[in-house]
Design a protein around this motif. Structure first.
Motif, PDB file in Angstrom:
ATOM      1  N   LEU A 219     -12.023  -3.686   1.287  1.00 27.02           N
ATOM      2  CA  LEU A 219     -11.617  -2.304   1.023  1.00 27.02           C
ATOM      3  C   LEU A 219     -10.123  -2.206   1.345  1.00 27.02           C
ATOM      4  O   LEU A 219      -9.735  -1.873   2.466  1.00 27.02           O
ATOM      5  CB  LEU A 219     -12.421  -1.313   1.857  1.00 27.02           C
ATOM      6  CG  LEU A 219     -12.121   0.161   1.544  1.00 27.02           C
ATOM      7  CD1 LEU A 219     -12.661   0.555   0.180  1.00 27.02           C
ATOM      8  CD2 LEU A 219     -12.696   1.076   2.624  1.00 27.02           C
ATOM      9  N   ASP A 220      -9.314  -2.540   0.365  1.00 27.45           N
ATOM     10  CA  ASP A 220      -7.871  -2.489   0.550  1.00 27.45           C
ATOM     11  C   ASP A 220      -7.407  -1.038   0.416  1.00 27.45           C
ATOM     12  O   ASP A 220      -8.169  -0.181  -0.029  1.00 27.45           O
ATOM     13  CB  ASP A 220      -7.196  -3.410  -0.466  1.00 27.45           C
ATOM     14  CG  ASP A 220      -7.273  -4.864  -0.033  1.00 27.45           C
ATOM     15  OD1 ASP A 220      -6.685  -5.180   1.008  1.00 27.45           O
ATOM     16  OD2 ASP A 220      -7.949  -5.664  -0.709  1.00 27.45           O
ATOM     17  N   PRO A 221      -6.153  -0.767   0.797  1.00 26.77           N
ATOM     18  CA  PRO A 221      -5.711   0.637   0.816  1.00 26.77           C
ATOM     19  C   PRO A 221      -5.962   1.391  -0.486  1.00 26.77           C
ATOM     20  O   PRO A 221      -6.388   2.551  -0.452  1.00 26.77           O
ATOM     21  CB  PRO A 221      -4.224   0.517   1.137  1.00 26.77           C
ATOM     22  CG  PRO A 221      -4.156  -0.678   2.040  1.00 26.77           C
ATOM     23  CD  PRO A 221      -5.146  -1.649   1.442  1.00 26.77           C
ATOM     24  N   MET A 656     -12.998 -10.179   9.382  1.00 23.25           N
ATOM     25  CA  MET A 656     -14.462 -10.293   9.418  1.00 23.25           C
ATOM     26  C   MET A 656     -15.080  -8.978   9.852  1.00 23.25           C
ATOM     27  O   MET A 656     -14.496  -8.218  10.622  1.00 23.25           O
ATOM     28  CB  MET A 656     -14.921 -11.441  10.311  1.00 23.25           C
ATOM     29  CG  MET A 656     -14.573 -11.321  11.770  1.00 23.25           C
ATOM     30  SD  MET A 656     -15.467 -12.583  12.732  1.00 23.25           S
ATOM     31  CE  MET A 656     -14.613 -14.052  12.206  1.00 23.25           C
ATOM     32  N   ASN A 657     -16.256  -8.747   9.311  1.00 22.09           N
ATOM     33  CA  ASN A 657     -16.998  -7.561   9.694  1.00 22.09           C
ATOM     34  C   ASN A 657     -17.385  -7.686  11.173  1.00 22.09           C
ATOM     35  O   ASN A 657     -17.816  -8.760  11.607  1.00 22.09           O
ATOM     36  CB  ASN A 657     -18.242  -7.439   8.805  1.00 22.09           C
ATOM     37  CG  ASN A 657     -18.916  -6.099   8.967  1.00 22.09           C
ATOM     38  OD1 ASN A 657     -19.454  -5.791  10.026  1.00 22.09           O
ATOM     39  ND2 ASN A 657     -18.866  -5.291   7.918  1.00 22.09           N
ATOM     40  N   PRO A 658     -17.242  -6.601  11.944  1.00 26.84           N
ATOM     41  CA  PRO A 658     -17.586  -6.689  13.371  1.00 26.84           C
ATOM     42  C   PRO A 658     -19.026  -7.153  13.604  1.00 26.84           C
ATOM     43  O   PRO A 658     -19.317  -7.827  14.607  1.00 26.84           O
ATOM     44  CB  PRO A 658     -17.386  -5.248  13.865  1.00 26.84           C
ATOM     45  CG  PRO A 658     -16.416  -4.632  12.898  1.00 26.84           C
ATOM     46  CD  PRO A 658     -16.668  -5.290  11.574  1.00 26.84           C
ATOM     47  N   ALA A 659     -19.922  -6.834  12.665  1.00 29.08           N
ATOM     48  CA  ALA A 659     -21.324  -7.261  12.829  1.00 29.08           C
ATOM     49  C   ALA A 659     -21.421  -8.785  12.768  1.00 29.08           C
ATOM     50  O   ALA A 659     -22.188  -9.410  13.510  1.00 29.08           O
ATOM     51  CB  ALA A 659     -22.189  -6.622  11.742  1.00 29.08           C
ATOM     52  N   PHE A 688     -12.652  -6.060  10.893  1.00 30.17           N
ATOM     53  CA  PHE A 688     -12.317  -5.254   9.720  1.00 30.17           C
ATOM     54  C   PHE A 688     -13.620  -4.740   9.125  1.00 30.17           C
ATOM     55  O   PHE A 688     -14.424  -5.533   8.628  1.00 30.17           O
ATOM     56  CB  PHE A 688     -11.552  -6.135   8.717  1.00 30.17           C
ATOM     57  CG  PHE A 688     -11.061  -5.392   7.509  1.00 30.17           C
ATOM     58  CD1 PHE A 688     -10.048  -4.453   7.614  1.00 30.17           C
ATOM     59  CD2 PHE A 688     -11.614  -5.630   6.258  1.00 30.17           C
ATOM     60  CE1 PHE A 688      -9.592  -3.770   6.494  1.00 30.17           C
ATOM     61  CE2 PHE A 688     -11.167  -4.954   5.137  1.00 30.17           C
ATOM     62  CZ  PHE A 688     -10.153  -4.022   5.259  1.00 30.17           C
ATOM     63  N   PRO A 689     -13.846  -3.437   9.185  1.00 33.37           N
ATOM     64  CA  PRO A 689     -15.139  -2.933   8.705  1.00 33.37           C
ATOM     65  C   PRO A 689     -15.274  -2.968   7.189  1.00 33.37           C
ATOM     66  O   PRO A 689     -16.392  -2.999   6.676  1.00 33.37           O
ATOM     67  CB  PRO A 689     -15.162  -1.484   9.212  1.00 33.37           C
ATOM     68  CG  PRO A 689     -13.722  -1.113   9.393  1.00 33.37           C
ATOM     69  CD  PRO A 689     -12.998  -2.379   9.743  1.00 33.37           C
ATOM     70  N   GLY A 690     -14.143  -3.012   6.472  1.00 36.73           N
ATOM     71  CA  GLY A 690     -14.201  -2.922   5.016  1.00 36.73           C
ATOM     72  C   GLY A 690     -14.431  -4.257   4.339  1.00 36.73           C
ATOM     73  O   GLY A 690     -13.741  -4.583   3.368  1.00 36.73           O
TER      74      GLY A 690
END
Lengths: 755, 152
Positions: A219-221, A656-659, A688-690
């Motif tokens: 999910l970029d800006p 990376m996703n925190p999960a 990075f959640p996105g």
């Protein structure tokens, strides 16, 4: 001066107008005003008179452009010619004179030409570079070699795939304000050419009510502002495109009149994609089938639609040609080609050369002698090439090791670090070691220089005045010179100067203005009706009207309306004069390897290693890894030595996703060992959640150190931080039309702690 | 001039390109690795794939009644009534950082010797009739300056 006090020295500063170096050497996109104090380049601002990004009075720049002074004075600048005195790769060099360096290179070039033929010389192409696109190509032709080693990345593979499908590729609509749906597919607009207009135009379109679909793994800006974000698994865009075609055709959302009149083989395409349903694509792309279907409907029913294809698709996937073809077909059958606000065909292919390439001097039969044709030899004809024939960068380097069909013996590896610009740095290092002779002119101490016999220091754009920029503006054609802001560091010279001098030493002077820079510049300028003297008298640029073609009537005053739906003209080189839904342009013809034939219909191939593609491997390597082609704080793998940029990305990041991180016990900021079936590298985790929990993204090229911040550079082999060390480089996975290399693999990760 | 100037930042147009942050640093020649007078940051929310990201660019807002000045015991922070600019008297700042929690925007940054550093709206540029460097450099016009040197 105290940093918090207003700069009192403004009056003492000399202001020199020139062009920014942020997007590369001699790429005159943004004009700048450079401030010099006590002989030192200290700060920079945008030049409001230059119509940067096409906007009157624009003073904007970008993060890279604003670090010009730090770029010039970075500690890893090369300053003197050197010859290698240690073993290849050891990094032991001795300073020599320019004369000795040039004489040695000329002697080796001529010796190799005599012994092995002119094609034994090859030149690595960095990003599009006017030096190589003019003098470099001319030098190849005069010397007699076709071997310009192009990356198989970037715009040319996409342009070629579009050319053989719909006749052209559209980089922008004619007017963003007319666009109702923007599909940003792998377009990295916040990261590449930030001040060249695309982000501004897209934001204006959104403010004007356009909808937007963003198709990228992160999910970029710009994606954060989109109505729909499709986080496609890296390397599976072709499956998504085929599923879009399936829905658009199945649900009859296409423009039946356009299809009937201008599409060839639509029924065969319909039959081909009948089984390529969203349900088929869902487990491949990692996207829910319903989400794919809804997006296809949006694309099929919102007109005009503009699809902006970027580096994220088409040029770094083994099925890149099929992907781009399929996306072009979506635009075509939905009636979005060459309509207001859609895929506008305003420009033509390629630009005009600054000077003649002297193609006629390339000996007959040399296109057939390309060491590793990037595109099929039959396709490599003057009407289709950007500057001339090309071999594929990686495949050509491998010829040094395989000696098939023959080895490259002398390599010019300037301004491109092959240990980071292409795949498999270990094999590349072996190839460089085996070369007879390698020379390289660079601004910085790139690690590949350790394999060179002769290293030459190039100056930045701010240290020379050997080129100019041309931009059409409402006030006329703006022609402005590069002006020398400061003296070159050490013995650094301009790349233009180098080519002229080398050509003279090789005995090619008669084709290179006998080394006279002004004569060369004068020839480039002549077509704009400007002389070198004019240019020197107008350091801040001048506005000229382009000379009207002989016999042409004077242009009518006032704004002109673009012409739309020029289909007979746009499709004139396509079989039957129509869009190739069933591709008879390439189908059944030899592929670039010369061992197979090209397909008639776009087919999904997918990454060489993927969750859906190689499930057995995925049991051991459960995460997908890919990298961004461009990033706004670097220019390819350069600019990491620039302190203001490096402090914003001090370490080789791995988003990376925190999960995912939690699953592996990795904290934000931990070093992570990332292992693929092909090697291992280490990166620093950035939460990075996105991003999907099954995907990791990084960027390539972390070899530069930053002395000012005391931050190191990282190696390109195992244990280093080069993502190219991790990808599958088996040429059988490369695209068979334009040699595109996949950049997606599977990895396993673990927290990494220094032994 | 008081109350006639302001920065406005439109998050919807911001693409987190860091241009304004670096524009400020390089124009002011702030040593790398020290402090920032303007900073770009984001607020992210949600969980994949329903993630939101909003981008911000923040520097001193030169408040009409600055709470940082009210919190500054040594009286190092003052707002110039003539031009409306909030300034720091480096000689008076004792580095106590009381201004930091007082600022509703988290702006205060500290330089050598722990001295508060603040945006001065690029006084040198304003004097020449130009706009501050950060807003002048924004590639998407997300960050805008309205004030006497606005020029358009």
């Amino acid at each position: 001066m105290s940093p918090n006090q207003p700069n009192g020295g403004a009056a003492a500063e000399k202001i020199v107008p020139t062009f920014c170096h942020g997007c590369g050497s001699y790429r005159p996109t943004c004009a700048v005003l450079c401030h010099v104090r006590d002989g030192r380049f200290v700060r920079v601002e945008g030049a409001p008179a230059a119509f940067n990004a096409g906007v009157r009075g624009n003073t904007a720049l970008c993060a890279k452009g604003l670090t010009g002074p730090q770029f010039v004075y970075a500690a890893d600048r090369l300053q003197h010619p050197m010859k290698r005195v240690g073993a290849k790769g050891e990094g032991k060099f001795q300073r020599i004179t320019w004369d000795e360096a040039l004489d040695t290179i000329a002697e080796k070039l001529l010796e190799s030409k005599e012994k092995y033929g002119p094609e034994s010389y090859a030149v690595l192409s960095p990003e599009f570079w006017p030096v190589l696109g003019s003098l470099g190509r001319r030098f190849l032709n005069v010397h007699g070699s076709p071997n310009y080693l192009h990356s198989a990345i970037c715009a040319t593979p996409r342009m070629a795939a579009a050319r053989v499908t719909t006749g052209y590729i559209s980089m922008a609509p004619d007017d963003w304000m007319k666009t109702r749906l923007i599909v940003n597919w792998g377009g990295n607009v916040e990261n590449s050419g930030v001040n060249q207009g695309a982000p501004r135009a897209m934001l204006n379109a959104l403010a004007n009510g356009a909808a937007m679909v963003d198709i990228r793994p992160m999910l970029d800006p710009m994606g954060a502002k989109a109505d729909v974000w499709l986080p496609v698994r890296p390397g599976t865009d072709c499956a998504l495109a085929l599923a879009f075609l399936n829905v658009i055709i199945e649900e009859r959302l296409y423009d039946a009149a356009f299809v009937a009149e201008w599409c060839h083989g639509f029924d065969k395409l319909a039959e081909h994609v009948a089984a390529r349903t969203p349900e088929w694509a869902a487990p491949i792309t990692g996207l829910p089938a319903e989400r794919i279907r809804e997006t296809a409907r949006l694309m099929g029913t919102t007109r005009p639609m503009f699809v902006r294809m970027g580096n994220g698709i088409g040029d770094q996937a083994g099925d890149g040609t099929a992907t781009v073809s399929a996306v072009c077909l979506i635009s075509a059958i939905t009636g979005n080609l060459d309509v207001p606000g859609g895929q506008f065909a305003g420009g033509g292919f390629g630009g005009s050369a600054p000077v003649s390439w002297l193609d006629e001097m390339l000996p007959a039969g040399m296109v057939e002698r390309l060491v590793a044709p990037e595109a099929p030899v039959w396709y490599q004809t003057p009407d289709r090439w950007e500057s001339g024939p090309t071999s594929a960068y990686y495949k050509a380097l491998m010829s040094i090791l395989t000696e098939k069909p023959y080895p490259i013996r002398v390599l010019n590896a300037s301004c491109s670090n092959p240990l980071s610009a292409t795949r498999n740095p270990r094999r590349v290092a072996e190839a460089l070691t085996k070369l007879d002779f390698m020379f390289a002119m660079d601004i910085f101490k790139s690690p590949h220089l350790d394999y060179a016999d002769i290293v030459l220091p190039a100056c930045t754009s701010y240290e020379q005045g050997d080129y100019f920029g041309v931009r059409p503006t409402p006030d006329g054609l703006r022609v402005a010179p590069y002006n020398q802001v400061v003296e070159p560091l050490g013995e650094a010279r301009s790349d233009w100067r180098f080519y002229l001098d080398l050509a003279v030493r090789c005995g090619y002077g008669e084709h290179f203005w006998q080394g006279d820079m002004d004569a060369f510049m004068g020839e480039m300028l002549a077509k704009h009706g400007v002389t070198v003297a004019d240019l020197r008298e107008n350091p801040g640029g001048m506005f000229v009207r382009p000379p009207a073609p002989a016999g042409a009537p004077a242009a009518a005053p006032g704004p002109s309306q673009p012409e739309y739906r020029k289909y007979a003209k746009l499709f004139k080189d396509l079989p039957h004069g129509k869009v190739q839904c069933y591709n008879e342009y390439i189908g059944g013809r030899p592929d670039c390897t010369g061992t197979g034939v090209l397909p008639y219909l776009p087919e999904y191939q997918g990454p060489p290693e993927g969750l859906a593609e190689t499930p057995a491997l995925a049991a051991d390597y459960p995460l997908i890894l890919s990298d961004v082609h461009a990033y706004r704080l670097a220019q390819h793998s350069y600019h990491h030595d620039v302190a203001y940029l490096r402090e914003l990305q001090p370490y080789p990041w791995l988003r990376m996703n925190p999960a995912t991180a939690a699953r592996y016990g990795i904290a934000d900021g931990d070093w992570v060992r990332v292992e693929s079936p092909h090697g291992w590298s280490r990166f620093v985790a950035e939460y990075f959640p996105g991003i999907s929990p099954e995907v990791l993204m990084t960027k390539r090229g972390w070899w530069q150190s930053c002395a000012e911040l005391g931050l190191p550079g990282y190696g390109t082999g195992d244990g280093g931080s080069e993502v190219n060390n991790l990808y599958n480089s088996d040429e059988r996975h490369f695209d068979t039309f334009f040699s595109q290399m996949p950049k997606q693999t599977l990895v396993r990760i673990a927290k990494w702690e220094e032994a | 001039m008081p109350d006639t100037f302001a920065f406005s930042h439109d998050s919807q147009r911001c693409i987190k390109c860091f241009t304004c942050e670096i524009a400020c640093k390089q124009w002011r020649e702030i040593p790398p690795g020290t402090f920032r007078l303007r900073r770009v940051y984001e607020v992210a929310g949600g969980e994949f794939p329903a993630v939101t990201r909003t981008f911000h660019s923040e520097a001193c807002r030169h408040c009409p009644d600055p709470p940082c000045a009210a919190a500054c015991a040594p009286g190092a922070i003052t707002r110039d009534e003539k031009d409306g600019i909030v300034r720091v008297d480096a000689a008076r700042c004792d580095g106590c950082r009381a201004c930091l929690p007082a600022c509703p925007y988290g702006v205060p940054q500290f330089g050598p010797g722990g001295v508060l550093q603040l945006c001065d709206l690029c006084a040198d540029r304003l004097a020449e009739g130009k706009r501050p460097m950060c807003s002048d450099s924004c590639p998407t016009s997300a960050l805008r300056w309205t004030g006497p040197a606005q020029g358009d």
